[in-house]
Write an enzyme that holds these catalytic residues in place. Structure first.
Site, PDB file in Angstrom:
ATOM      1  N   ILE A 102       4.405  -3.906   1.762  1.00  0.00           N
ATOM      2  CA  ILE A 102       4.767  -2.261   1.335  1.00  0.00           C
ATOM      3  C   ILE A 102       3.643  -1.528   1.885  1.00  0.00           C
ATOM      4  O   ILE A 102       3.739  -0.275   2.150  1.00  0.00           O
ATOM      5  CB  ILE A 102       5.163  -2.275   0.032  1.00  0.00           C
ATOM      6  CG1 ILE A 102       6.520  -3.250  -0.466  1.00  0.00           C
ATOM      7  CG2 ILE A 102       5.528  -0.939  -0.417  1.00  0.00           C
ATOM      8  CD1 ILE A 102       6.789  -3.147  -1.828  1.00  0.00           C
TER       9      ILE A 102
ATOM     10  N   GLY B 186      -3.818  -0.410  -0.460  1.00  0.00           N
ATOM     11  CA  GLY B 186      -4.804   0.414  -0.970  1.00  0.00           C
ATOM     12  C   GLY B 186      -6.106   0.009  -1.788  1.00  0.00           C
ATOM     13  O   GLY B 186      -6.737  -1.001  -1.206  1.00  0.00           O
ATOM     14  N   GLY B 187      -6.828   0.821  -2.432  1.00  0.00           N
ATOM     15  CA  GLY B 187      -8.053   0.502  -2.978  1.00  0.00           C
ATOM     16  C   GLY B 187      -8.297  -0.400  -3.974  1.00  0.00           C
ATOM     17  O   GLY B 187      -9.331  -1.294  -3.974  1.00  0.00           O
ATOM     18  N   MET B 188      -7.115  -0.680  -4.550  1.00  0.00           N
ATOM     19  CA  MET B 188      -7.127  -2.085  -5.484  1.00  0.00           C
ATOM     20  C   MET B 188      -6.479  -3.502  -4.790  1.00  0.00           C
ATOM     21  O   MET B 188      -6.834  -4.436  -5.464  1.00  0.00           O
ATOM     22  CB  MET B 188      -6.208  -1.487  -6.756  1.00  0.00           C
ATOM     23  CG  MET B 188      -6.724  -0.591  -7.623  1.00  0.00           C
ATOM     24  SD  MET B 188      -5.375  -0.258  -9.032  1.00  0.00           S
ATOM     25  CE  MET B 188      -5.566  -1.594  -9.796  1.00  0.00           C
TER      26      MET B 188
ATOM     27  N   THR C 169      -3.071  -5.201  -2.103  1.00  0.00           N
ATOM     28  CA  THR C 169      -2.087  -5.050  -1.223  1.00  0.00           C
ATOM     29  C   THR C 169      -0.843  -5.383  -2.080  1.00  0.00           C
ATOM     30  O   THR C 169      -0.786  -6.263  -2.875  1.00  0.00           O
ATOM     31  CB  THR C 169      -2.150  -6.130  -0.175  1.00  0.00           C
ATOM     32  OG1 THR C 169      -3.437  -6.002   0.560  1.00  0.00           O
ATOM     33  CG2 THR C 169      -1.112  -6.062   0.900  1.00  0.00           C
ATOM     34  N   VAL C 170       0.143  -4.522  -1.682  1.00  0.00           N
ATOM     35  CA  VAL C 170       1.406  -4.730  -2.439  1.00  0.00           C
ATOM     36  C   VAL C 170       2.491  -5.239  -1.461  1.00  0.00           C
ATOM     37  O   VAL C 170       2.610  -4.577  -0.289  1.00  0.00           O
ATOM     38  CB  VAL C 170       1.882  -3.419  -2.970  1.00  0.00           C
ATOM     39  CG1 VAL C 170       3.161  -3.511  -3.718  1.00  0.00           C
ATOM     40  CG2 VAL C 170       0.915  -2.842  -3.989  1.00  0.00           C
TER      41      VAL C 170
ATOM     42  N   LYS D 111       1.701  -7.261  -6.396  1.00  0.00           N
ATOM     43  CA  LYS D 111       0.252  -6.482  -6.159  1.00  0.00           C
ATOM     44  C   LYS D 111      -0.737  -7.486  -6.231  1.00  0.00           C
ATOM     45  O   LYS D 111      -0.968  -8.187  -7.334  1.00  0.00           O
ATOM     46  CB  LYS D 111      -0.069  -5.299  -6.977  1.00  0.00           C
ATOM     47  CG  LYS D 111      -1.385  -4.743  -6.797  1.00  0.00           C
ATOM     48  CD  LYS D 111      -1.400  -3.621  -7.799  1.00  0.00           C
ATOM     49  CE  LYS D 111      -0.685  -2.469  -7.551  1.00  0.00           C
ATOM     50  NZ  LYS D 111      -1.041  -1.349  -8.539  1.00  0.00           N
TER      51      LYS D 111
ATOM     52  N   ASP E 271      -4.772   9.094 -13.084  1.00  0.00           N
ATOM     53  CA  ASP E 271      -4.798   9.230 -11.616  1.00  0.00           C
ATOM     54  C   ASP E 271      -3.351   9.667 -11.213  1.00  0.00           C
ATOM     55  O   ASP E 271      -2.771   9.051 -10.191  1.00  0.00           O
ATOM     56  CB  ASP E 271      -5.249   7.990 -10.963  1.00  0.00           C
ATOM     57  CG  ASP E 271      -5.517   8.259  -9.633  1.00  0.00           C
ATOM     58  OD1 ASP E 271      -5.886   9.462  -9.028  1.00  0.00           O
ATOM     59  OD2 ASP E 271      -5.485   7.284  -8.701  1.00  0.00           O
TER      60      ASP E 271
END
Length: 402
Positions: free
Chosen positions: A58, A61-63, A65-66, A81, A167
Protein backbone atom coordinates in the site's frame (compact mmCIF):
# COMPACT_ATOMS: atom_id res chain seq x y z
CA UNK A 1 7.39 11.20 2.15
CA UNK A 2 5.29 11.31 -1.03
CA UNK A 3 8.48 11.58 -3.09
CA UNK A 4 9.87 8.45 -1.44
CA UNK A 5 6.60 6.59 -1.97
CA UNK A 6 6.35 7.60 -5.63
CA UNK A 7 3.01 9.38 -5.06
CA UNK A 8 3.95 12.78 -6.46
CA UNK A 9 2.72 13.83 -9.92
CA UNK A 10 5.36 13.56 -12.63
CA UNK A 11 5.75 17.33 -13.11
CA UNK A 12 6.14 17.93 -9.35
CA UNK A 13 8.68 15.09 -9.03
CA UNK A 14 10.74 16.46 -11.94
CA UNK A 15 10.69 19.95 -10.37
CA UNK A 16 12.01 18.59 -7.06
CA UNK A 17 14.71 16.55 -8.77
CA UNK A 18 15.95 19.60 -10.71
CA UNK A 19 16.15 21.57 -7.47
CA UNK A 20 17.96 18.78 -5.59
CA UNK A 21 20.60 18.48 -8.31
CA UNK A 22 21.59 22.10 -7.73
CA UNK A 23 21.22 22.25 -3.94
CA UNK A 24 23.63 20.26 -1.80
CA UNK A 25 21.69 21.01 1.39
CA UNK A 26 18.44 19.55 0.03
CA UNK A 27 20.39 16.63 -1.42
CA UNK A 28 21.70 15.78 2.03
CA UNK A 29 18.20 16.06 3.42
CA UNK A 30 16.86 13.61 0.83
CA UNK A 31 19.63 11.15 1.69
CA UNK A 32 18.66 11.39 5.36
CA UNK A 33 15.02 10.77 4.54
CA UNK A 34 15.93 7.74 2.44
CA UNK A 35 17.90 6.33 5.36
CA UNK A 36 14.93 6.99 7.63
CA UNK A 37 12.72 5.00 5.32
CA UNK A 38 15.03 2.08 5.83
CA UNK A 39 16.56 -0.37 3.44
CA UNK A 40 14.19 -3.27 4.06
CA UNK A 41 13.20 -5.10 0.92
CA UNK A 42 9.57 -5.20 -0.09
CA UNK A 43 7.67 -8.45 0.32
CA UNK A 44 6.34 -9.63 -3.04
CA UNK A 45 2.64 -10.44 -3.48
CA UNK A 46 1.92 -14.04 -2.62
CA UNK A 47 4.66 -14.28 0.01
CA UNK A 48 3.95 -14.82 3.69
CA UNK A 49 4.85 -12.87 6.79
CA UNK A 50 4.03 -15.03 9.75
CA UNK A 51 0.50 -16.24 9.19
CA UNK A 52 -0.35 -13.28 6.95
CA UNK A 53 -0.45 -13.61 3.16
CA UNK A 54 0.88 -10.52 1.35
CA UNK A 55 -1.51 -9.20 -1.32
CA UNK A 56 0.06 -5.90 -2.31
CA UNK A 57 2.11 -3.00 -1.00
CA UNK A 58 0.00 0.00 0.00
CA UNK A 59 2.73 2.45 0.92
CA UNK A 60 6.08 3.05 2.53
CA UNK A 61 6.88 5.63 5.19
CA UNK A 62 9.25 6.65 7.91
CA UNK A 63 8.00 3.96 10.29
CA UNK A 64 7.82 1.06 7.90
CA UNK A 65 5.93 -0.47 5.01
CA UNK A 66 2.20 -1.10 4.89
CA UNK A 67 0.80 -4.04 2.96
CA UNK A 68 -2.66 -5.24 2.08
CA UNK A 69 -2.68 -8.75 3.51
CA UNK A 70 -5.01 -11.60 4.29
CA UNK A 71 -5.36 -13.26 7.65
CA UNK A 72 -6.19 -16.91 6.79
CA UNK A 73 -7.03 -17.71 10.41
CA UNK A 74 -9.93 -15.23 10.51
CA UNK A 75 -10.39 -15.06 6.71
CA UNK A 76 -10.30 -11.27 6.44
CA UNK A 77 -8.24 -8.57 4.75
CA UNK A 78 -6.05 -6.49 7.01
CA UNK A 79 -3.55 -3.67 6.73
CA UNK A 80 -0.18 -5.07 7.82
CA UNK A 81 2.40 -2.51 8.93
CA UNK A 82 5.92 -3.97 9.16
CA UNK A 83 8.26 -1.69 11.03
CA UNK A 84 11.82 -0.60 10.40
CA UNK A 85 14.25 -1.76 13.06
CA UNK A 86 14.69 1.76 14.51
CA UNK A 87 11.08 2.53 15.37
CA UNK A 88 10.22 -0.12 17.93
CA UNK A 89 9.08 2.37 20.54
CA UNK A 90 6.86 4.21 18.07
CA UNK A 91 4.96 1.10 17.02
CA UNK A 92 4.39 0.09 20.62
CA UNK A 93 3.18 3.61 21.37
CA UNK A 94 0.77 3.44 18.43
CA UNK A 95 -0.53 0.02 19.48
CA UNK A 96 -1.14 1.18 23.04
CA UNK A 97 -2.85 4.35 21.88
CA UNK A 98 -5.17 2.48 19.49
CA UNK A 99 -5.94 -0.11 22.13
CA UNK A 100 -7.39 2.66 24.32
CA UNK A 101 -9.70 3.90 21.58
CA UNK A 102 -12.97 2.60 20.22
CA UNK A 103 -14.55 4.95 17.73
CA UNK A 104 -16.12 4.54 14.27
CA UNK A 105 -13.64 7.04 12.79
CA UNK A 106 -10.49 5.54 14.33
CA UNK A 107 -8.80 2.68 12.47
CA UNK A 108 -9.10 -0.42 14.68
CA UNK A 109 -6.03 -2.42 15.72
CA UNK A 110 -6.21 -6.22 15.45
CA UNK A 111 -2.80 -7.51 16.47
CA UNK A 112 0.77 -6.51 17.31
CA UNK A 113 3.72 -8.86 17.45
CA UNK A 114 7.15 -9.80 16.21
CA UNK A 115 8.12 -11.97 13.27
CA UNK A 116 11.65 -12.73 12.06
CA UNK A 117 13.03 -10.03 14.34
CA UNK A 118 10.67 -7.32 13.01
CA UNK A 119 7.70 -5.77 14.78
CA UNK A 120 4.39 -5.64 12.96
CA UNK A 121 0.97 -4.19 13.50
CA UNK A 122 -2.23 -5.36 11.84
CA UNK A 123 -5.12 -2.97 11.52
CA UNK A 124 -8.54 -2.64 9.97
CA UNK A 125 -8.33 -2.50 6.18
CA UNK A 126 -10.09 0.61 4.90
CA UNK A 127 -10.88 0.75 1.19
CA UNK A 128 -10.41 4.34 0.12
CA UNK A 129 -7.80 7.06 -0.29
CA UNK A 130 -5.97 9.46 1.96
CA UNK A 131 -7.67 12.74 2.71
CA UNK A 132 -4.96 14.54 0.74
CA UNK A 133 -5.67 12.43 -2.34
CA UNK A 134 -9.44 12.84 -1.82
CA UNK A 135 -9.03 16.62 -1.76
CA UNK A 136 -7.27 16.68 -5.13
CA UNK A 137 -10.75 16.47 -6.65
CA UNK A 138 -12.60 19.78 -6.10
CA UNK A 139 -15.27 19.27 -3.45
CA UNK A 140 -18.16 21.45 -2.20
CA UNK A 141 -17.21 23.13 1.05
CA UNK A 142 -20.06 21.37 2.86
CA UNK A 143 -18.67 17.95 1.88
CA UNK A 144 -15.18 18.97 3.04
CA UNK A 145 -16.53 20.16 6.38
CA UNK A 146 -18.54 16.97 6.85
CA UNK A 147 -15.45 14.77 6.34
CA UNK A 148 -13.31 16.94 8.62
CA UNK A 149 -16.03 16.87 11.27
CA UNK A 150 -15.80 13.07 11.32
CA UNK A 151 -12.02 13.25 11.69
CA UNK A 152 -12.55 15.83 14.44
CA UNK A 153 -14.87 13.39 16.23
CA UNK A 154 -12.03 10.84 16.21
CA UNK A 155 -9.58 13.35 17.71
CA UNK A 156 -12.15 14.35 20.32
CA UNK A 157 -12.63 10.69 21.27
CA UNK A 158 -8.86 10.25 21.54
CA UNK A 159 -8.55 13.30 23.78
CA UNK A 160 -11.39 12.03 25.96
CA UNK A 161 -9.42 8.79 26.38
CA UNK A 162 -6.31 10.74 27.35
CA UNK A 163 -4.54 10.23 24.00
CA UNK A 164 -3.02 13.02 21.88
CA UNK A 165 -2.43 12.14 18.22
CA UNK A 166 0.62 14.36 17.81
CA UNK A 167 0.82 14.20 14.00
CA UNK A 168 -2.58 14.98 12.48
CA UNK A 169 -2.42 15.81 8.76
CA UNK A 170 -4.34 14.88 5.59
CA UNK A 171 -1.96 11.97 4.94
CA UNK A 172 -3.01 10.38 8.25
CA UNK A 173 -6.72 10.34 7.43
CA UNK A 174 -8.36 7.80 5.14
CA UNK A 175 -11.62 8.64 3.39
CA UNK A 176 -13.36 5.32 2.88
CA UNK A 177 -15.46 4.36 -0.09
CA UNK A 178 -18.45 4.84 2.21
CA UNK A 179 -17.50 8.51 2.61
CA UNK A 180 -16.46 8.17 6.25
CA UNK A 181 -13.18 9.62 7.50
CA UNK A 182 -10.82 7.36 9.49
CA UNK A 183 -7.91 8.75 11.50
CA UNK A 184 -4.83 6.56 11.56
CA UNK A 185 -1.08 6.59 12.30
CA UNK A 186 -0.90 7.17 16.04
CA UNK A 187 2.86 6.56 15.95
CA UNK A 188 3.56 9.86 17.72
CA UNK A 189 0.63 9.57 20.10
CA UNK A 190 1.20 10.17 23.77
CA UNK A 191 -0.86 9.93 26.92
CA UNK A 192 -1.98 13.28 28.22
CA UNK A 193 -3.22 14.44 31.59
CA UNK A 194 -5.22 17.70 31.87
CA UNK A 195 -3.13 20.46 33.41
CA UNK A 196 0.17 18.75 32.65
CA UNK A 197 2.84 20.91 31.03
CA UNK A 198 6.02 19.27 29.93
CA UNK A 199 8.69 19.71 27.33
CA UNK A 200 9.40 17.16 24.67
CA UNK A 201 12.93 15.78 24.45
CA UNK A 202 12.74 16.17 20.68
CA UNK A 203 10.53 17.92 18.17
CA UNK A 204 8.39 15.21 16.59
CA UNK A 205 5.69 15.58 13.97
CA UNK A 206 5.20 17.26 10.62
CA UNK A 207 6.48 20.86 10.89
CA UNK A 208 3.90 22.23 8.44
CA UNK A 209 1.10 21.19 10.82
CA UNK A 210 2.80 21.67 14.18
CA UNK A 211 1.52 24.27 16.62
CA UNK A 212 3.88 27.11 17.66
CA UNK A 213 4.34 25.63 21.13
CA UNK A 214 5.46 22.32 19.62
CA UNK A 215 8.06 24.07 17.50
CA UNK A 216 9.33 25.67 20.71
CA UNK A 217 9.89 22.22 22.22
CA UNK A 218 6.69 21.69 24.19
CA UNK A 219 4.98 18.32 24.11
CA UNK A 220 1.87 17.79 22.00
CA UNK A 221 -1.49 18.47 23.66
CA UNK A 222 -5.13 18.42 22.53
CA UNK A 223 -4.69 22.12 21.69
CA UNK A 224 -1.84 21.29 19.30
CA UNK A 225 -3.95 18.56 17.67
CA UNK A 226 -6.62 21.22 17.20
CA UNK A 227 -4.09 23.55 15.56
CA UNK A 228 -3.03 20.81 13.12
CA UNK A 229 -6.68 20.02 12.37
CA UNK A 230 -7.47 23.66 11.57
CA UNK A 231 -4.29 24.03 9.51
CA UNK A 232 -5.33 21.06 7.37
CA UNK A 233 -8.90 22.38 7.11
CA UNK A 234 -7.71 25.80 5.98
CA UNK A 235 -5.67 24.18 3.22
CA UNK A 236 -8.62 22.04 2.16
CA UNK A 237 -11.24 24.77 1.80
CA UNK A 238 -11.61 26.31 -1.63
CA UNK A 239 -12.66 29.95 -2.10
CA UNK A 240 -16.39 30.37 -1.69
CA UNK A 241 -16.81 28.94 1.80
CA UNK A 242 -18.86 31.22 4.09
CA UNK A 243 -17.08 33.68 6.36
CA UNK A 244 -18.02 31.79 9.52
CA UNK A 245 -15.88 28.85 8.37
CA UNK A 246 -12.80 31.08 8.17
CA UNK A 247 -13.58 32.50 11.61
CA UNK A 248 -13.89 29.02 13.10
CA UNK A 249 -10.59 27.92 11.55
CA UNK A 250 -8.71 31.08 12.55
CA UNK A 251 -9.71 30.61 16.17
CA UNK A 252 -8.21 27.11 16.11
CA UNK A 253 -5.01 28.57 14.61
CA UNK A 254 -4.48 31.09 17.39
CA UNK A 255 -0.86 31.33 18.53
CA UNK A 256 -1.75 30.98 22.20
CA UNK A 257 -3.32 27.60 23.04
CA UNK A 258 -5.68 29.28 25.50
CA UNK A 259 -7.14 31.40 22.67
CA UNK A 260 -8.20 28.34 20.66
CA UNK A 261 -11.41 26.39 21.05
CA UNK A 262 -11.86 24.87 24.53
CA UNK A 263 -11.71 21.39 22.99
CA UNK A 264 -11.99 19.50 19.72
CA UNK A 265 -15.48 18.53 20.76
CA UNK A 266 -16.47 22.21 21.05
CA UNK A 267 -14.96 23.00 17.65
CA UNK A 268 -16.73 20.13 15.89
CA UNK A 269 -20.01 20.93 17.66
CA UNK A 270 -19.81 24.53 16.40
CA UNK A 271 -19.19 23.35 12.83
CA UNK A 272 -22.11 20.93 12.94
CA UNK A 273 -24.43 23.51 14.53
CA UNK A 274 -23.66 25.99 11.77
CA UNK A 275 -24.10 23.36 9.06
CA UNK A 276 -27.49 22.50 10.56
CA UNK A 277 -28.31 26.21 10.70
CA UNK A 278 -27.63 26.46 6.96
CA UNK A 279 -30.29 23.81 6.37
CA UNK A 280 -32.80 25.73 8.51
CA UNK A 281 -32.04 28.95 6.67
CA UNK A 282 -32.63 27.27 3.32
CA UNK A 283 -35.91 25.61 4.39
CA UNK A 284 -37.27 28.82 5.90
CA UNK A 285 -36.35 30.76 2.75
CA UNK A 286 -38.24 28.17 0.70
CA UNK A 287 -41.28 28.50 2.98
CA UNK A 288 -41.23 32.26 2.46
CA UNK A 289 -41.10 31.79 -1.32
CA UNK A 290 -44.02 29.33 -1.18
CA UNK A 291 -46.12 31.96 0.62
CA UNK A 292 -45.73 34.54 -2.18
CA UNK A 293 -48.52 33.07 -4.39
CA UNK A 294 -50.85 33.12 -1.38
CA UNK A 295 -50.24 36.82 -0.75
CA UNK A 296 -50.67 37.62 -4.43
CA UNK A 297 -53.83 35.51 -4.66
CA UNK A 298 -55.60 36.99 -1.62
CA UNK A 299 -54.68 40.56 -2.55
CA UNK A 300 -55.66 40.03 -6.19
CA UNK A 301 -59.00 38.54 -5.17
CA UNK A 302 -59.97 41.60 -3.15
CA UNK A 303 -58.74 44.05 -5.77
CA UNK A 304 -60.76 42.20 -8.42
CA UNK A 305 -63.84 42.27 -6.19
CA UNK A 306 -63.38 46.01 -5.57
CA UNK A 307 -62.90 46.89 -9.22
CA UNK A 308 -65.70 44.65 -10.54
CA UNK A 309 -67.96 45.47 -7.58
CA UNK A 310 -68.65 41.74 -7.19
CA UNK A 311 -70.04 40.57 -3.90
CA UNK A 312 -67.85 38.27 -1.91
CA UNK A 313 -69.92 35.82 0.01
CA UNK A 314 -71.83 32.57 -0.14
CA UNK A 315 -74.21 31.94 -3.03
CA UNK A 316 -77.87 32.38 -2.00
CA UNK A 317 -78.75 28.89 -3.29
CA UNK A 318 -76.13 27.13 -1.15
CA UNK A 319 -77.27 25.03 1.77
CA UNK A 320 -77.07 26.48 5.29
CA UNK A 321 -73.88 24.56 6.20
CA UNK A 322 -72.13 25.70 3.06
CA UNK A 323 -73.33 29.24 3.66
CA UNK A 324 -71.91 29.33 7.18
CA UNK A 325 -68.63 27.85 5.99
CA UNK A 326 -68.40 30.34 3.14
CA UNK A 327 -69.04 33.22 5.53
CA UNK A 328 -66.21 32.06 7.81
CA UNK A 329 -63.78 31.73 4.88
CA UNK A 330 -64.71 35.14 3.50
CA UNK A 331 -64.39 36.70 6.94
CA UNK A 332 -60.99 35.13 7.35
CA UNK A 333 -59.83 36.49 3.98
CA UNK A 334 -61.16 39.93 4.91
CA UNK A 335 -59.07 39.88 8.07
CA UNK A 336 -55.99 38.85 6.09
CA UNK A 337 -56.48 41.67 3.63
CA UNK A 338 -57.46 44.53 5.88
CA UNK A 339 -54.85 43.61 8.53
CA UNK A 340 -52.31 44.38 5.84
CA UNK A 341 -50.70 40.94 6.13
CA UNK A 342 -51.77 39.71 2.69
CA UNK A 343 -50.73 42.77 0.61
CA UNK A 344 -47.60 43.46 2.67
CA UNK A 345 -46.49 39.84 2.23
CA UNK A 346 -46.08 40.35 -1.51
CA UNK A 347 -42.90 42.29 -0.70
CA UNK A 348 -42.26 41.00 2.81
CA UNK A 349 -41.94 37.29 1.98
CA UNK A 350 -39.43 37.61 -0.91
CA UNK A 351 -37.35 40.07 1.13
CA UNK A 352 -37.25 37.58 3.99
CA UNK A 353 -36.27 34.78 1.60
CA UNK A 354 -33.42 36.86 0.16
CA UNK A 355 -32.15 37.82 3.61
CA UNK A 356 -32.30 34.26 4.92
CA UNK A 357 -30.35 32.93 1.98
CA UNK A 358 -27.72 35.59 2.73
CA UNK A 359 -27.87 34.75 6.46
CA UNK A 360 -28.70 38.32 7.48
CA UNK A 361 -29.70 38.94 11.07
CA UNK A 362 -32.43 41.40 10.09
CA UNK A 363 -34.00 38.64 7.99
CA UNK A 364 -34.16 36.33 11.00
CA UNK A 365 -35.95 38.96 13.07
CA UNK A 366 -38.24 39.91 10.18
CA UNK A 367 -39.10 36.27 9.49
CA UNK A 368 -39.91 35.70 13.14
CA UNK A 369 -42.39 38.61 13.09
CA UNK A 370 -43.81 37.38 9.79
CA UNK A 371 -44.22 33.85 11.20
CA UNK A 372 -45.97 35.22 14.28
CA UNK A 373 -48.50 37.00 12.00
CA UNK A 374 -48.93 33.82 9.96
CA UNK A 375 -49.60 31.82 13.12
CA UNK A 376 -52.18 34.34 14.38
CA UNK A 377 -54.01 34.30 11.06
CA UNK A 378 -53.94 30.50 11.07
CA UNK A 379 -52.55 30.38 7.54
CA UNK A 380 -49.44 28.34 6.95
CA UNK A 381 -49.34 27.48 10.65
CA UNK A 382 -47.11 24.35 10.32
CA UNK A 383 -44.51 26.30 8.35
CA UNK A 384 -44.82 29.27 10.69
CA UNK A 385 -44.35 27.11 13.77
CA UNK A 386 -41.28 25.49 12.16
CA UNK A 387 -39.87 28.94 11.45
CA UNK A 388 -40.44 30.12 15.01
CA UNK A 389 -38.86 26.96 16.42
CA UNK A 390 -35.77 27.01 14.19
CA UNK A 391 -35.09 30.72 13.71
CA UNK A 392 -35.46 31.81 17.33
CA UNK A 393 -32.30 29.94 18.48
CA UNK A 394 -30.42 31.38 15.47
CA UNK A 395 -31.33 35.02 15.93
CA UNK A 396 -28.02 35.88 17.64
CA UNK A 397 -25.79 32.86 17.14
CA UNK A 398 -25.13 32.39 13.45
CA UNK A 399 -26.60 35.17 11.36
CA UNK A 400 -24.38 38.00 10.22
CA UNK A 401 -25.09 41.52 11.46
CA UNK A 402 -25.64 43.05 8.06
Amino acid sequence: AELMQGLLPEDRRAEIERHVHGCSRCGSLIVGVVRTFGDDEDLPPGSKFGRYEILDRIGRGGMGTVYAARDPLLDRRVALKILHHSVTERILREARALARLSHPSVVSIYDVGEEAGRLFLTMEMIAGSTLRAWLRTPRPWRDVLAVFAQAGDALAAAHAAGVVHGDFKPDNVIVGEDGRAYVMDFGLARLWTPGASERSPQIAGTPAYMAPEQLEGHAATPASDQFAFCKALREALAPGAPSWVAATVLRGLATAPSARWPSMQALVADVRRRLEANVHYAINALLQIVMIPFHVGVTGLFLWAFVSKSELGPHPHYAMTTEVLGTIVVGWLVVLFFSGFAPAGIVWAPLNAYGLLRRRRWAVTSSLVYSAFATLTCFGTPGAVYALATLWPLRKKTATSR
